[in-house]
Design a protein around this motif. Sequence first.
Motif, short mmCIF file in Angstrom:
data_model
loop_
_atom_site.label_atom_id
_atom_site.label_comp_id
_atom_site.label_asym_id
_atom_site.label_seq_id
_atom_site.Cartn_x
_atom_site.Cartn_y
_atom_site.Cartn_z
N LEU A 182 0.86 -1.18 0.00
CA LEU A 182 0.00 0.00 0.00
C LEU A 182 0.90 1.23 0.00
O LEU A 182 1.72 1.40 0.90
N VAL A 183 0.75 2.07 -1.02
CA VAL A 183 1.57 3.27 -1.15
C VAL A 183 0.68 4.47 -0.84
O VAL A 183 -0.28 4.74 -1.56
N ARG A 184 1.00 5.15 0.22
CA ARG A 184 0.22 6.34 0.60
C ARG A 184 0.43 7.45 -0.42
O ARG A 184 1.52 7.62 -0.93
N THR A 185 -0.65 8.18 -0.66
CA THR A 185 -0.59 9.27 -1.64
C THR A 185 -0.99 10.59 -0.99
O THR A 185 -1.58 10.61 0.08
N ALA A 186 -0.69 11.66 -1.69
CA ALA A 186 -1.18 12.96 -1.25
C ALA A 186 -2.70 12.90 -1.30
O ALA A 186 -3.27 12.33 -2.22
N PRO A 187 -3.37 13.45 -0.32
CA PRO A 187 -4.84 13.41 -0.31
C PRO A 187 -5.43 14.11 -1.52
O PRO A 187 -4.97 15.19 -1.91
N SER A 188 -6.43 13.49 -2.11
CA SER A 188 -7.10 14.07 -3.27
C SER A 188 -8.60 13.80 -3.13
O SER A 188 -9.04 12.67 -3.31
N PRO A 189 -9.39 14.82 -2.78
CA PRO A 189 -10.83 14.63 -2.57
C PRO A 189 -11.54 14.12 -3.82
O PRO A 189 -11.18 14.48 -4.95
#
Length: 138
Positions: free
Chosen positions: A89-96
């Motif tokens: 699981l690669v965390r990403t910058a939040p994107s609504p």
Amino acid sequence: MPLHLVKLCVGADSIEDLEAWRDTIAPDGRPMEHVTRMTPKRAAELLDGGSLYWVIRRVIQVRQRIVDLEEFTDEDGVKRCAIRLDPELVRTAPSPRRPFQGWRYLKAEDAPADLSVQAGGEDLPDDLRTQLIEIGAW
């Protein structure tokens, strides 16, 4: 250039919930499988380095690399597609994201960036990250 998918992570309220699901269905680190009714028509582009970006609580927060797509017919005679995902699981910058059904294609240039220690945010506690997202500060 790879193409990605975006999908709601139904039943998960956090990345930890997704991690627990992953650990339940693929405990030995093998690719996990997510079954969907529709088969992506642009499979070759997805398999050329594409990822599935998970929307958790209306925000893209994490992605998994797509390693394979397999179309099959279930026991009721319904065609389905197994999306095989790398367990990482690669965390990403939040994107609504607004709610939607099924999955959507996501162009590489529109995909949120991966978080890293250098970029900041990777080492934040998940509850703090969630609070920042909820108040719109991130």
